[in-house]
Design an enzyme around this catalytic site. Structure first.
Site, PDB file in Angstrom:
ATOM      1  N   HIS A 201      56.330  -2.013  47.482  1.00  0.00           N
ATOM      2  CA  HIS A 201      56.966  -0.692  47.623  1.00  0.00           C
ATOM      3  C   HIS A 201      57.263  -0.278  49.059  1.00  0.00           C
ATOM      4  O   HIS A 201      57.836   0.772  49.291  1.00  0.00           O
ATOM      5  CB  HIS A 201      56.103   0.389  46.970  1.00  0.00           C
ATOM      6  CG  HIS A 201      54.877   0.722  47.780  1.00  0.00           C
ATOM      7  ND1 HIS A 201      53.754  -0.052  47.750  1.00  0.00           N
ATOM      8  CD2 HIS A 201      54.619   1.713  48.654  1.00  0.00           C
ATOM      9  CE1 HIS A 201      52.849   0.460  48.559  1.00  0.00           C
ATOM     10  NE2 HIS A 201      53.354   1.529  49.130  1.00  0.00           N
TER      11      HIS A 201
HETATM   12  C1  UD1 Z   1      53.810   6.812  49.566  1.00  0.00           C
HETATM   13  C2  UD1 Z   1      53.145   6.642  50.920  1.00  0.00           C
HETATM   14  C3  UD1 Z   1      52.666   5.193  51.076  1.00  0.00           C
HETATM   15  C4  UD1 Z   1      51.801   4.786  49.906  1.00  0.00           C
HETATM   16  C5  UD1 Z   1      52.581   5.012  48.625  1.00  0.00           C
HETATM   17  C6  UD1 Z   1      51.803   4.611  47.394  1.00  0.00           C
HETATM   18  C7  UD1 Z   1      54.065   8.016  52.734  1.00  0.00           C
HETATM   19  C8  UD1 Z   1      54.839   7.979  53.990  1.00  0.00           C
HETATM   20  N1  UD1 Z   1      54.064   6.892  52.016  1.00  0.00           N
HETATM   21  O1  UD1 Z   1      54.994   6.002  49.577  1.00  0.00           O
HETATM   22  O2  UD1 Z   1      51.903   5.099  52.254  1.00  0.00           O
HETATM   23  O3  UD1 Z   1      51.453   3.426  50.044  1.00  0.00           O
HETATM   24  O4  UD1 Z   1      52.923   6.400  48.548  1.00  0.00           O
HETATM   25  O5  UD1 Z   1      52.540   4.808  46.229  1.00  0.00           O
HETATM   26  O6  UD1 Z   1      53.459   9.023  52.427  1.00  0.00           O
HETATM   27  N2  UD1 Z   1      58.826   8.741  43.213  1.00  0.00           N
HETATM   28  C9  UD1 Z   1      58.881   9.004  41.878  1.00  0.00           C
HETATM   29  N3  UD1 Z   1      57.779   9.562  41.290  1.00  0.00           N
HETATM   30  C10 UD1 Z   1      56.647   9.869  41.978  1.00  0.00           C
HETATM   31  C11 UD1 Z   1      56.610   9.597  43.365  1.00  0.00           C
HETATM   32  C12 UD1 Z   1      57.708   9.028  43.963  1.00  0.00           C
HETATM   33  O7  UD1 Z   1      59.869   8.748  41.211  1.00  0.00           O
HETATM   34  O8  UD1 Z   1      55.681  10.362  41.378  1.00  0.00           O
HETATM   35  C13 UD1 Z   1      60.002   8.117  43.863  1.00  0.00           C
HETATM   36  C14 UD1 Z   1      60.912   9.128  44.489  1.00  0.00           C
HETATM   37  O9  UD1 Z   1      62.219   8.722  44.315  1.00  0.00           O
HETATM   38  C15 UD1 Z   1      60.586   9.070  45.963  1.00  0.00           C
HETATM   39  C16 UD1 Z   1      60.161   7.614  46.134  1.00  0.00           C
HETATM   40  O10 UD1 Z   1      59.551   7.249  44.882  1.00  0.00           O
HETATM   41  O11 UD1 Z   1      61.659   9.412  46.757  1.00  0.00           O
HETATM   42  C17 UD1 Z   1      59.181   7.422  47.229  1.00  0.00           C
HETATM   43  O12 UD1 Z   1      58.071   8.339  47.127  1.00  0.00           O
HETATM   44  P1  UD1 Z   1      57.327   8.865  48.463  1.00  0.00           P
HETATM   45  O13 UD1 Z   1      56.146   9.686  48.118  1.00  0.00           O
HETATM   46  O14 UD1 Z   1      58.296   9.442  49.401  1.00  0.00           O
HETATM   47  O15 UD1 Z   1      56.814   7.528  49.145  1.00  0.00           O
HETATM   48  P2  UD1 Z   1      56.157   6.222  48.524  1.00  0.00           P
HETATM   49  O16 UD1 Z   1      57.114   5.122  48.679  1.00  0.00           O
HETATM   50  O17 UD1 Z   1      55.569   6.472  47.171  1.00  0.00           O
END
Ligand code: UD1
Length: 356
Positions: A201
């Site tokens: 991821h």
């Molecule tokens: C975040 C953390 C990362 C951690 C990871 C574990 C930061 C900078 N990054 O990254 O360190 O390893 O979580 O999962 O804080 N999304 C969904 N549903 C959710 C959450 C996210 O669909 O419940 C999608 C959204 O489109 C979002 C993307 O995933 O834009 C990324 O989510 P985000 O929380 O921004 O970062 P992660 O890649 O999950």
């Protein structure tokens, strides 16, 4: 004494659970739990609360997704009044996600003490958003709880006074130790005896179409030797769809699943022949479990998993991945040991520092 915990993303949940539990034994401590809502899908959040026995949050800031600036700013704006109302003696933040740094900033500006659980980790790679979060959070924290000696050394090098730093061990391993017996009782009949478990991821690996394509090709290659089980993070699933890479991935040997609950994933890890990942926490969990881990990154903020554990950095070089995988399949994998203080009692040590 009032302790306010701030969590937001999946890797925070297995870290807060043992600290909440350990502090419960100290009768004079009142606890408030704030969920920022950075992760909001049921399978990225709710199911972790259930399985880890975390009480429902007292406050949910429901910030959701956004750019780094927007997400961090939303958390700050919505958290500030909660901290002002709650008047905690200390706010505990966990790991290195955007929720961590946002909460540390809010509290530092309000003059409220901040404790950082999982302090001192450094990848020395500032292109990783988490590295920025780690640097800023540690700079602002009043109490820093490190999982291993390298954390203490990094903090000392950055001029953080030693009296603020407490080496308590790895809280995430507390949750693992507690739930491993439950995880191992879960039999998944549909899986073969030998399989590779994959997670992916990191923005550097999945947001760039050429990088993602090359990794997926490597996984297809791996799947010729053994079944590949790949619970897919929402970010990664979105990118696979966006870059039109779905069709070639549908084979019996390469199985894409939805993100799995904590206990289910732990069970899969404990029985995997090999884990291939770009996660931080999974490098640690495999080290504890003695399962070979091939990490698709050029560096790690958790070097102890390489020096003592079962972790090997293969970067993004398909040849290196293939070579290391061949060693594992030949039974010639690296043998590791469990780092000191990764013993299931880190949460208690944190509670002792905070509440005496
Ligand atoms: C975040 C953390 C990362 C951690 C990871 C574990 C930061 C900078 N990054 O990254 O360190 O390893 O979580 O999962 O804080 N999304 C969904 N549903 C959710 C959450 C996210 O669909 O419940 C999608 C959204 O489109 C979002 C993307 O995933 O834009 C990324 O989510 P985000 O929380 O921004 O970062 P992660 O890649 O999950």
């Amino acid at each position: 004494m009032k302790v306010l915990h701030v969590v937001g993303a999946r890797p925070n949940f297995m870290k807060v659970a043992p600290v909440l539990n350990a502090l419960r034994a100290h009768r004079h401590v009142v606890q408030i739990l704030v969920h920022t809502g950075q992760h909001y899908d049921a399978n990225m959040s709710d199911v972790f609360f259930e399985q880890l026995g975390i009480p429902a949050p007292d406050v949910n800031l429901a910030v959701g997704s956004g750019s780094h600036a927007r997400q961090t700013a939303e958390i700050m704006m919505r958290l500030e009044p909660v901290v002002l109302d709650g008047k905690p003696d200390i706010v505990l933040v966990y790991g290195d996600v955007n929720s961590t740094v946002a909460a540390a900033l809010v509290c530092a500006k309000l003059g409220v003490r901040v404790g950082h659980v999982e302090a001192g980790l450094r990848s020395f790679d500032r292109t990783m958003p988490e590295e920025i979060n780690r640097l800023v959070t540690d700079r602002l924290a009043d109490v820093l709880f490190t999982p291993s000696e390298d954390g203490d050394i990094n903090l000392q090098r950055e001029g953080i006074p030693a009296e603020k730093v407490f080496r308590v061990g790895n809280v995430m391993i507390d949750s693992l130790v507690k739930l491993l017996p439950v995880a191992q009782r879960q039999i998944r009949n549909e899986l073969p005896e030998r399989y590779a478990l994959v997670t992916l991821h990191r923005p550097a690996n999945v947001d760039d179409s050429a990088a993602l394509k090359s990794i997926l090709q490597s996984l297809l290659d791996v799947s010729r030797d053994l079944v590949v089980v790949f619970p897919t993070h929402p970010r990664t699933r979105q990118r696979i769809a966006e870059f039109g890479l779905e069709l070639k991935l549908k084979t019996d040997q390469l199985r894409l699943l939805d993100p799995l609950p904590y206990v289910d994933f732990l069970g899969l890890q404990s029985r995997a022949r090999v884990v291939i990942t770009d996660s931080g926490g999974i490098q640690e969990e495999t080290t504890y479990l003695g399962v070979p881990c091939l990490t698709l990154r050029e560096n790690t903020e958790r070097p102890i998993t390489v020096s003592l554990g079962t972790n090997v950095l293969v970067g993004r070089d398909p040849k290196k991945l293939r070579a290391e995988l061949a060693l594992v399949l030949a039974g010639k994998q690296k043998k590791g040991t469990i780092p000191p203080l990764w013993d299931g009692h880190a949460g208690e040590r944190i509670a002792h520092v905070l509440a005496g």
